[in-house]
Scaffold this active site. Structure first.
Site, PDB file in Angstrom:
ATOM      1  CD  GLU A  40      -2.740   1.094   2.582  1.00 40.85           C
ATOM      2  OE1 GLU A  40      -3.799   1.733   2.585  1.00 40.85           O
ATOM      3  OE2 GLU A  40      -2.340   0.413   3.554  1.00 40.85           O
ATOM      4  CE  LYS A 114      -7.576   1.106   3.295  1.00 44.11           C
ATOM      5  NZ  LYS A 114      -6.429   1.665   4.047  1.00 44.11           N
ATOM      6  CB  CYS A 155      -4.526  -1.748   4.237  1.00 44.44           C
ATOM      7  SG  CYS A 155      -3.667  -1.569   5.841  1.00 44.44           S
TER       8      CYS A 155
END
Length: 276
Positions: A40, A114, A155
């Site tokens: 990330e 995300k 994540c």
């Protein structure tokens, strides 16, 4: 399938980070990897929205994206840029945390924004409010990497199992979870969450991570946990990269996906529960 995991300690200087990333990706390509994965925010780890507004670009002008597309074509390999922080053009000035799958021709095969924002207060001194600076995505992404179907995530998404179950039920054999996990949550939850996602779905899970102390011009340091992991569909840890920056290589047999799902066919056992 041979996978290269690039573990980084990115700063808030995208050009410096690109030099380091290029070197490690070249090492993975030299090893003959079919897919190379970075973590990330490969291009910039920063807690300053003001500084990000200075150094970040729209994806069409992003130097990291352009260069890694060129490397993918030169080395004839797939590269998953775990994510880049890029500008969105939104009127509120928020950025986008976007993952890119680059094919061996150097083209963008898929992107993923995300979905789940990391808005938490871990302690009196450690607070994250990601949604203040980033626009959340709303679309799951699957991508064919050769003959393999890959589900993309980033994540904090790892705490939301319905996303991964949906990706697996749609055919994903590999799940990507590039991350910049904080140290307290990493020590407590990182491995167990990734192993759970692998076991629940019968997928390989690949999680390239940021690691160490990330320095910035404002002397505001951030710590990330490291320990990039590759997990088998049976929940076994095939690779733990520890805390050091570098490249780790793992070679696995995709037939293990079918074997795990045959032993425990949980993806076919969903039922409706009254009252929920």
């Amino acid at each position: 399938m041979k996978i290269g995991i690039v573990q980084l300690n990115s700063s808030d200087d995208p050009s410096e980070n690109l030099d380091n990333t290029k070197s490690l990706i070249s090492d993975a390509a030299d090893a003959g990897c079919d897919l190379i994965c970075t973590p990330e925010v490969t291009n910039c780890v920063s807690t300053s929205r003001q500084w990000q507004s200075v150094v970040l670009s729209h994806q069409d002008e992003d130097a990291t994206l352009k260069t890694l597309c060129e490397i993918a074509a030169q080395r004839n390999t797939w590269i998953n840029i775990g994510s880049l922080a890029v500008t969105s053009g939104d009127t509120d000035g928020r950025f986008v945390n976007r993952s890119f799958m680059i094919d061996p021709n150097g083209s963008i095969a898929a992107t993923y924004d995300k979905i789940h924002m990391f808005d938490v207060q871990l302690s009196e001194t450690e607070t994250y409010f990601e949604s203040s600076g980033y626009r959340a995505g709303n679309q799951a992404t699957l991508c064919n990497v050769g003959d393999v179907l890959v589900g993309m995530s980033i994540c904090y998404d790892v705490r939301f199992p319905h996303l991964y179950r949906g990706l697996a039920k749609s055919g994903a054999q590999i799940l990507l979870v590039p991350s910049a996990f904080s140290v307290p949550t990493g020590q407590a939850h990182w491995e167990v969450l990734l192993r759970a996602r692998a076991i629940e779905t019968g997928c390989f899970v690949i999680a390239a991570a940021q690691t160490g102390t990330h320095h910035s011009r404002e002397n505001k340091t951030r710590e990330t946990y490291g320990h990039s992991l590759v997990i088998s569909p049976w929940g076994e840890v095939l690779l733990d990269a520890g805390r050091d920056v570098g490249v780790s290589i793992v070679d696995f047999d995709l037939q293990e996906v079918a074997k795990a799902r045959k032993r425990i066919p949980a993806l076919t056992h969903d039922v409706s529960i009254e009252g929920l």
